[in-house]
Scaffold this motif. Structure first.
Motif, PDB file in Angstrom:
ATOM      1  N   ILE A 164       0.877  -1.176   0.000  1.00 16.12           N
ATOM      2  CA  ILE A 164       0.000   0.000   0.000  1.00 16.12           C
ATOM      3  C   ILE A 164       0.909   1.220   0.000  1.00 16.12           C
ATOM      4  N   PHE A 165       0.709   2.075  -0.958  1.00 15.74           N
ATOM      5  CA  PHE A 165       1.507   3.276  -1.131  1.00 15.74           C
ATOM      6  C   PHE A 165       0.568   4.454  -0.913  1.00 15.74           C
ATOM      7  N   GLU A 191      -0.103  13.593  -7.959  1.00 17.99           N
ATOM      8  CA  GLU A 191       0.488  14.198  -9.153  1.00 17.99           C
ATOM      9  C   GLU A 191       2.001  14.402  -9.022  1.00 17.99           C
ATOM     10  N   LYS A 192       2.527  14.300  -7.804  1.00 20.46           N
ATOM     11  CA  LYS A 192       3.967  14.450  -7.599  1.00 20.46           C
ATOM     12  C   LYS A 192       4.727  13.138  -7.814  1.00 20.46           C
ATOM     13  N   ILE A 193       3.992  12.046  -8.023  1.00 22.97           N
ATOM     14  CA  ILE A 193       4.611  10.749  -8.286  1.00 22.97           C
ATOM     15  C   ILE A 193       4.859  10.639  -9.792  1.00 22.97           C
ATOM     16  N   ILE A 194       6.062  10.243 -10.169  1.00 24.93           N
ATOM     17  CA  ILE A 194       6.387  10.166 -11.596  1.00 24.93           C
ATOM     18  C   ILE A 194       5.488   9.139 -12.285  1.00 24.93           C
ATOM     19  N   ASP A 195       5.141   9.420 -13.551  1.00 23.39           N
ATOM     20  CA  ASP A 195       4.200   8.586 -14.300  1.00 23.39           C
ATOM     21  C   ASP A 195       4.597   7.112 -14.384  1.00 23.39           C
ATOM     22  N   PRO A 196       5.861   6.782 -14.660  1.00 20.01           N
ATOM     23  CA  PRO A 196       6.204   5.356 -14.726  1.00 20.01           C
ATOM     24  C   PRO A 196       5.914   4.607 -13.419  1.00 20.01           C
ATOM     25  N   MET A 197       6.077   5.272 -12.309  1.00 18.94           N
ATOM     26  CA  MET A 197       5.801   4.633 -11.023  1.00 18.94           C
ATOM     27  C   MET A 197       4.290   4.598 -10.756  1.00 18.94           C
ATOM     28  N   ARG A 198       3.627   5.704 -11.031  1.00 19.04           N
ATOM     29  CA  ARG A 198       2.186   5.804 -10.800  1.00 19.04           C
ATOM     30  C   ARG A 198       1.400   4.791 -11.628  1.00 19.04           C
ATOM     31  N   SER A 199       1.898   4.457 -12.823  1.00 15.09           N
ATOM     32  CA  SER A 199       1.176   3.527 -13.699  1.00 15.09           C
ATOM     33  C   SER A 199       1.130   2.117 -13.114  1.00 15.09           C
ATOM     34  N   ARG A 200       1.967   1.838 -12.144  1.00 19.23           N
ATOM     35  CA  ARG A 200       2.003   0.509 -11.531  1.00 19.23           C
ATOM     36  C   ARG A 200       1.042   0.380 -10.346  1.00 19.23           C
TER      37      ARG A 200
END
Length: 69
Positions: A4-5, A11-20
């Protein structure tokens, strides 16, 4: 394994990480509902209280702060 993150500003999380991750947005719990939850907890613990004090407590802190020691 599961993870759980929790963040305040997705929006401050980079897209490659957020997509996971699966993003779940939570709405603020209404004040009256927070007071009712606190009343239920206090009644179960047989603790006396004044409703006005609960209202002030809810206005001054987040619900998680009110229910966790």
């Amino acid at each position: 394994s599961r993870l759980i993150f929790s963040v305040n500003y997705v929006e401050k999380i980079i897209d490659p990480m957020r997509s996971r991750f699966q993003v779940i947005h939570f709405e603020e719990v209404p004040v009256q509902q927070q007071v009712q939850l606190l009343q239920k907890i206090l009644d179960a613990e047989q603790i006396t209280y004044q409703v006005d004090d609960l209202l002030k407590l809810v206005e001054d802190c987040q619900l998680i702060e009110c229910t966790n020691p």
